[in-house]
Design a protein around this motif. Structure first.
Motif, PDB file in Angstrom:
ATOM      1  N   ASP A  39       0.714  -1.189   0.110  1.00  0.00           N
ATOM      2  CA  ASP A  39       0.060  -0.201   0.009  1.00  0.00           C
ATOM      3  C   ASP A  39       0.880   1.334  -0.067  1.00  0.00           C
ATOM      4  O   ASP A  39       2.119   1.064   0.194  1.00  0.00           O
ATOM      5  CB  ASP A  39      -0.859   0.057   1.151  1.00  0.00           C
ATOM      6  N   GLU A  66      -8.184   0.504   6.067  1.00  0.00           N
ATOM      7  CA  GLU A  66      -9.111  -0.577   6.005  1.00  0.00           C
ATOM      8  C   GLU A  66     -10.084  -0.685   4.859  1.00  0.00           C
ATOM      9  O   GLU A  66     -10.365  -1.702   4.422  1.00  0.00           O
ATOM     10  CB  GLU A  66      -9.831  -0.681   7.402  1.00  0.00           C
ATOM     11  N   GLY A  98      -1.638  -6.028   7.794  1.00  0.00           N
ATOM     12  CA  GLY A  98      -2.603  -6.868   7.941  1.00  0.00           C
ATOM     13  C   GLY A  98      -3.745  -6.739   6.458  1.00  0.00           C
ATOM     14  O   GLY A  98      -4.128  -7.679   6.043  1.00  0.00           O
ATOM     15  N   THR A 122       5.058  -6.205   7.630  1.00  0.00           N
ATOM     16  CA  THR A 122       5.777  -4.887   8.061  1.00  0.00           C
ATOM     17  C   THR A 122       5.072  -4.167   9.137  1.00  0.00           C
ATOM     18  O   THR A 122       5.714  -3.126   9.518  1.00  0.00           O
ATOM     19  CB  THR A 122       5.974  -3.853   6.953  1.00  0.00           C
ATOM     20  N   THR A 123       4.008  -4.741   9.810  1.00  0.00           N
ATOM     21  CA  THR A 123       3.536  -4.066  11.146  1.00  0.00           C
ATOM     22  C   THR A 123       3.552  -5.188  11.981  1.00  0.00           C
ATOM     23  O   THR A 123       3.576  -6.470  11.769  1.00  0.00           O
ATOM     24  CB  THR A 123       2.110  -3.587  10.849  1.00  0.00           C
ATOM     25  N   LYS A 135      -5.884 -17.178   7.421  1.00  0.00           N
ATOM     26  CA  LYS A 135      -7.081 -16.515   7.458  1.00  0.00           C
ATOM     27  C   LYS A 135      -6.935 -15.477   6.397  1.00  0.00           C
ATOM     28  O   LYS A 135      -5.998 -14.569   6.696  1.00  0.00           O
ATOM     29  CB  LYS A 135      -7.742 -15.878   8.511  1.00  0.00           C
ATOM     30  N   THR A 165      10.296   2.189  10.551  1.00  0.00           N
ATOM     31  CA  THR A 165       9.389   3.341  10.079  1.00  0.00           C
ATOM     32  C   THR A 165       7.897   3.203  10.308  1.00  0.00           C
ATOM     33  O   THR A 165       7.024   4.179   9.924  1.00  0.00           O
ATOM     34  CB  THR A 165       9.408   3.312   8.507  1.00  0.00           C
TER      35      THR A 165
END
Ligand SMILES: NC(=O)c1ccc[n+]([C@@H]2O[C@H](COP(=O)([O-])OP(=O)(O)OC[C@H]3O[C@@H](n4cnc5c(N)ncnc54)[C@H](O)[C@@H]3O)[C@@H](O)[C@H]2O)c1
Length: 332
Positions: A39, A66, A98, A122-123, A135, A165
């Protein structure tokens, strides 16, 4: 550090290694085509680092948030795969939080009935939770995760350096899921949060969270039984997310509120309230009880007005307690 996920039909590795995004080629077939899905808030440097290691590579970037885990973006990624003449043996690389791993994973699960998938979360939330367990989902018509399936990646590559970051609020968002894991099944993990700054222990937090989640998923891949314990705090947490229209609270923050609600009268309640407050979560909320209960009644996890609550009486131990909807009001 390496973890193995051993399932009935598929096994794969989760590698936790600083700098691993600079060295992904041992984990893929370099002769294949790759579509990196990400993203617009993921730093370009990560995308370019991966891109330059591959021979045939496209990139699909969608707007963050989201709302973009949508059928529209699903169609756009599918279109990109068709235009690029991708086969099932080619790869999607899901690079992001996610939202990215859910969307890209759902594309991978359905394109030509399933193509290769590499997750690079990356989170903190995607590292400890969303990228592992199979899932994958999209939102539809304001309903969260209502279109989805179970689909596992070929491997998961976790580079903790990418968290440098990540904005603090999102960092804490995933750390809450890790605290939840400690509460339901790993007292040592729980204790880490009461021992100085969690950032100093992030590798161990991620590793232990994954270890527990993998153990549960291996026993109950499709959430028919024991996997439900991972939903600790989520019954009320999801209801708060829906109630506040997903605007005021991130997923982990809503789960924190859900944990506080379900932990009413428990001996550890004051400790977790203190820690959530320290992390900047506003715990004093005003909600209409009837609306919260109705949201839970209409949830996909509620059958015949019975919902499986996850209860932690003692840190590190959890149990599933089927509960009548009308009995939920005592928590509110
Ligand atoms: N599939 C599962 O098992 C599962 C489990 C839990 C949550 N989820 C889903 O995960 C989603 C939430 O994931 P999330 O919390 O990771 O949110 P997210 O994917 O929206 O990421 C949060 C924000 O951080 C940005 N970002 C991501 N990595 C970054 C980095 N390294 N540096 C800078 N910015 C970065 C993103 O662009 C985004 O703006 C929800 O859709 C939820 O339903 C899925």
């Amino acid at each position: 550090m390496k973890l193995n996920v051993n399932l009935k039909d598929k096994s794969y590795e989760v590698i936790v290694e600083r700098g691993i995004i600079k060295n992904i080629t041992p984990y893929v077939d370099i002769e294949k085509k790759f579509l990196i899905v990400s993203d617009d808030r993921i730093p370009n440097v990560y995308i370019n680092t991966i891109k330059k290691q591959l021979k045939k590579v496209d990139v699909f970037i969608f707007p963050h948030g989201e709302n973009n885990k949508s059928l529209k973006n699903y169609q756009l990624v599918i279109d990109k795969l068709i235009q690029g003449d991708y086969s099932r043996k080619d790869y999607i690389i899901a690079l992001g939080g996610g939202v990215v791993t859910d969307l890209a994973g759902f594309v991978a699960s359905t394109y030509k009935r399933g193509m290769n998938l590499i997750n690079i979360p990356t989170t903190t939330l995607a590292m400890v939770d969303a990228s592992v367990g199979g899932k994958v989902a999209l939102n539809f018509d304001k309903l969260k995760n209502v279109i989805g399936s179970f689909y596992h990646p070929n491997c998961i590559l976790i580079d903790i350096d990418t968290l440098e970051t990540l904005p603090k609020r999102h960092y804490i968002n995933g750390v809450i899921e890790a605290l939840k894991t400690g509460m339901i099944g790993d007292k040592e993990l729980y204790n880490i949060f009461f021992n100085g700054d969690y950032r100093d222990h992030i590798e161990e937090i991620i590793y232990r969270s994954l270890q527990y989640k993998i153990k549960i998923v291996e026993q109950d891949e499709k959430e028919e039984n024991i996997r439900k314990v991972l939903n600790f705090g989520h019954t009320f947490g999801h209801a708060y997310e829906t109630y506040f229209l997903m605007k005021n609270y991130l997923h982990g923050e809503a789960v924190a509120l859900g944990i506080v609600t379900i932990s009413k009268d428990k001996p550890y309640l004051e400790d977790i309230k203190k820690i959530f407050t320290k992390w900047g979560i506003k715990l004093n909320i005003n909600v209409e009880k009837d609306k919260i209960i109705n949201i839970i009644r209409n949830d996909k996890k509620c059958d015949d007005d019975i919902v499986d609550l996850i209860i932690v009486d003692e840190i590190g131990k959890s149990k599933i307690v089927p509960t009548k909807i009308e009995d939920l009001s005592r928590y509110l």
